[in-house]
Design a protein around this motif. Structure first.
Motif, short mmCIF file in Angstrom:
data_model
loop_
_atom_site.label_atom_id
_atom_site.label_comp_id
_atom_site.label_asym_id
_atom_site.label_seq_id
_atom_site.Cartn_x
_atom_site.Cartn_y
_atom_site.Cartn_z
N CYS A 32 0.82 -1.22 0.00
CA CYS A 32 0.00 0.00 0.00
C CYS A 32 0.84 1.26 0.00
N LYS A 33 2.16 1.11 0.08
CA LYS A 33 3.02 2.28 0.18
C LYS A 33 3.49 2.74 -1.19
N SER A 34 3.75 4.02 -1.32
CA SER A 34 4.22 4.58 -2.58
C SER A 34 5.54 3.93 -2.99
N GLY A 35 5.68 3.67 -4.28
CA GLY A 35 6.90 3.07 -4.81
C GLY A 35 6.81 1.58 -5.02
N CYS A 36 5.70 0.96 -4.63
CA CYS A 36 5.59 -0.49 -4.76
C CYS A 36 4.99 -0.91 -6.11
N GLU A 37 4.60 0.04 -6.95
CA GLU A 37 3.84 -0.27 -8.16
C GLU A 37 4.67 -1.03 -9.21
N THR A 38 3.98 -1.87 -9.96
CA THR A 38 4.57 -2.50 -11.14
C THR A 38 4.19 -1.64 -12.34
N TRP A 39 5.09 -0.72 -12.70
CA TRP A 39 4.84 0.17 -13.83
C TRP A 39 5.21 -0.48 -15.15
N GLY A 40 5.99 -1.55 -15.11
CA GLY A 40 6.41 -2.17 -16.35
C GLY A 40 6.55 -3.67 -16.26
N VAL A 41 6.09 -4.37 -17.30
CA VAL A 41 6.32 -5.81 -17.48
C VAL A 41 6.73 -6.01 -18.94
N ALA A 42 7.63 -6.96 -19.19
CA ALA A 42 8.09 -7.16 -20.56
C ALA A 42 8.62 -8.58 -20.75
N PHE A 43 8.41 -9.12 -21.94
CA PHE A 43 9.02 -10.38 -22.37
C PHE A 43 10.19 -10.05 -23.29
N SER A 44 11.27 -10.84 -23.21
CA SER A 44 12.37 -10.65 -24.15
C SER A 44 11.89 -11.03 -25.55
N PRO A 45 12.51 -10.48 -26.60
CA PRO A 45 12.04 -10.75 -27.96
C PRO A 45 11.99 -12.22 -28.33
N ASP A 46 12.88 -13.04 -27.79
CA ASP A 46 12.85 -14.47 -28.09
C ASP A 46 11.95 -15.26 -27.14
N LEU A 103 10.46 0.07 -18.63
CA LEU A 103 11.10 -1.24 -18.69
C LEU A 103 10.93 -1.79 -20.09
N SER A 104 12.03 -2.20 -20.73
CA SER A 104 11.92 -2.73 -22.09
C SER A 104 13.15 -3.55 -22.45
N PHE A 105 12.93 -4.60 -23.28
CA PHE A 105 14.02 -5.40 -23.82
C PHE A 105 14.36 -4.92 -25.22
N GLY A 106 15.62 -5.10 -25.59
CA GLY A 106 16.05 -4.85 -26.96
C GLY A 106 17.11 -5.86 -27.36
N THR A 107 17.24 -6.10 -28.66
CA THR A 107 18.21 -7.06 -29.17
C THR A 107 19.08 -6.41 -30.22
N SER A 108 20.39 -6.58 -30.12
CA SER A 108 21.31 -5.94 -31.05
C SER A 108 21.18 -6.56 -32.44
N PRO A 109 21.55 -5.80 -33.49
CA PRO A 109 21.45 -6.32 -34.86
C PRO A 109 22.22 -7.60 -35.09
N SER A 110 23.36 -7.76 -34.42
CA SER A 110 24.15 -8.98 -34.61
C SER A 110 23.38 -10.21 -34.18
N GLU A 111 22.52 -10.04 -33.16
CA GLU A 111 21.70 -11.16 -32.71
C GLU A 111 20.52 -11.41 -33.63
N ASN A 112 20.18 -10.42 -34.47
CA ASN A 112 19.10 -10.58 -35.42
C ASN A 112 19.57 -11.10 -36.76
N GLY A 113 20.82 -11.51 -36.80
CA GLY A 113 21.32 -12.11 -38.03
C GLY A 113 22.05 -11.15 -38.93
N ASN A 114 22.22 -9.89 -38.54
CA ASN A 114 22.93 -8.92 -39.35
C ASN A 114 24.41 -8.94 -38.99
N LYS A 115 25.21 -8.85 -40.02
CA LYS A 115 26.65 -8.87 -39.81
C LYS A 115 27.10 -7.56 -39.19
N SER A 116 27.92 -7.63 -38.14
CA SER A 116 28.39 -6.42 -37.49
C SER A 116 29.48 -5.76 -38.33
#
Length: 411
Positions: A32-46, A103-116
């Motif tokens: 019930c106290k301030s600061g306990c909220e879940t403001w973000g939920v996220a699944f990783s791209p995979d 709160l958010s996930f991200g994946t680098s281009p190298s992991e998406n199959g692009n050559k670095s």
């Protein structure tokens, strides 16, 4: 097509929808106290990890799926080693030092199959793979390596709460942050988070931002009924969408990028054509639900969050009237309604069969969502709209009814 309402929805049995719960490993008095909220939920791209801002500065990074979906899950729960994906680590606890708002996930281009390329070498060494971005009360952004939860670097510049993120993971690797300081900032993650652009167009808090799947357009929403669409080439405003009557607090593009959903304190979700700025439909949340026996102290239908299903056929919304709704865009009405007191956020798993919702008391609920089998027409429309704008579709030498279907004038 405006004016759709859910005043008499068919309510689904909540027990059949609820899959599992995450409960913070803390005293319930703190809920019930301030600061306990879940403001973000996220699944990783995979789909192999789930991140949960459970309040009091803590983010949990949890292997997905949970070991046992039939019981409530606490942070002391252990996973079976043989139940993890290859290379998957156990639960990690991340202390961000400040209340986590974004709160958010991200994946680098190298992991998406692009050559670095050569200038990506530093990023390949330090922040390649999946990372987790957290936005804090003091305006700071912290980026964490997944799954080790190692702190990669901090981004400073925002003057107030960082509320939301959007990643760009094509040939570039950039992070867009939205803040209550009324600005959006574009960071180059290939250069350890170098600040590239400051986008100014809002004059009140920015609550949320989202980018199209092809990374060509950015949407940002905020106070003063504001919905802005930005070009990710010129970093200028393309258009302002008019239609909401209150602060706009959530936005998301459909998986094919052809639709944009926005949620507002005016009790509406509006589905737009982002290419033309046209409002395709309004989904109104009624302010009273006595017929559903919901009594959680709220008397408004302020909408807090909106999210598209993976097929793009349904939209989920969370509102202050204590209900979770899954809307059929075809029918323009809810097909599932379930009690969810104090809901703040929602997101679908990458495979689309599970919906995660976060609440003001720091808890998370997972819901089973029956996947809709898309028709052949919808599959064809999806494929076409991933590569063609509304204007391009209207130039096709096809019958008018087919064009109307392709631009979502007819579902």
């Amino acid at each position: 097509m405006d004016g759709s309402t859910d005043c008499s929805p068919q309510r689904a049995a909540a027990e059949s929808l609820l899959l599992a719960k995450l409960i913070p490993n803390r005293s319930r008095e703190l809920d019930c106290k301030s600061g306990c909220e879940t403001w973000g939920v996220a699944f990783s791209p995979d789909g192999s990890y789930f991140a949960w801002s459970q309040g009091h500065n803590i983010v949990k990074l949890i292997p997905w799926p949970l070991e046992d979906h039939k019981i409530s899950y606490k942070s002391t729960h252990h996973f079976k080693a043989d139940g993890r994906a290859k290379g998957q680590c156990g639960e990690k606890i991340i202390d961000c030092g400040q209340t986590v708002w974004g709160l958010s996930f991200g994946t680098s281009p190298s992991e998406n199959g692009n050559k670095s390329s050569e200038n990506q070498h530093k990023c390949t060494l330090q922040c390649s793979g999946t990372i987790l971005a957290t936005g804090l009360t003091n305006g700071e952004i912290k980026l964490w390596k997944v799954p080790t939860a190692h702190l990669l670097f901090k981004l400073k510049g925002h003057q107030s709460v960082v509320r939301c993120f959007a990643f760009i993971s094509n040939e570039n690797f950039m992070l867009i942050s939205a803040s209550r300081d009324t600005t959006l900032r574009v960071w180059d993650l290939k250069q350890d988070g170098k600040l590239l652009h400051i986008l100014k167009g809002h004059n009140q808090w920015i609550y949320c931002c989202a980018v199209t799947p092809n990374s060509s357009m950015l949407c940002s929403v905020g106070g003063g009924k504001t919905v802005l669409l930005w070009s990710m080439v010129s970093y200028t405003v393309i258009r302002k969408l008019e239609g909401h009557g209150g602060d706009v607090v959530s936005c998301e593009f459909s998986p094919n990028g052809a639709l944009l959903a926005t949620a507002s304190y005016d009790t509406h979700v509006i589905v737009w054509d982002p290419d033309t700025g046209e409002s395709l439909m309004k989904l109104r949340h009624c302010s009273t639900f006595a017929a559903l026996d919901v009594d959680d102290g709220f008397s408004t239908g302020f909408v807090r969050a909106v999210s598209f299903s993976q097929e793009g056929l349904n939209v989920t919304s969370v509102a202050d009237d204590g209900l979770l709704r899954i809307w059929s865009l075809d029918l323009q009405r809810p097909i599932y309604v379930a009690p969810l007191a104090n809901g703040l956020c929602c997101t679908f798993s990458p495979h689309g069969s599970v919906l995660a919702t976060g609440t003001r008391d720091g808890h998370v609920k997972f819901w089973i969502v029956s996947r809709v089998l898309p028709t052949l027409q919808h599959i064809c429309r999806n494929a076409l709209r991933r590569v063609m704008t509304t204007h391009q579709v209207m130039l096709l030498p096809v019958p008018k009814k087919i064009k109307q279907f392709l631009v979502y004038k007819k579902f």
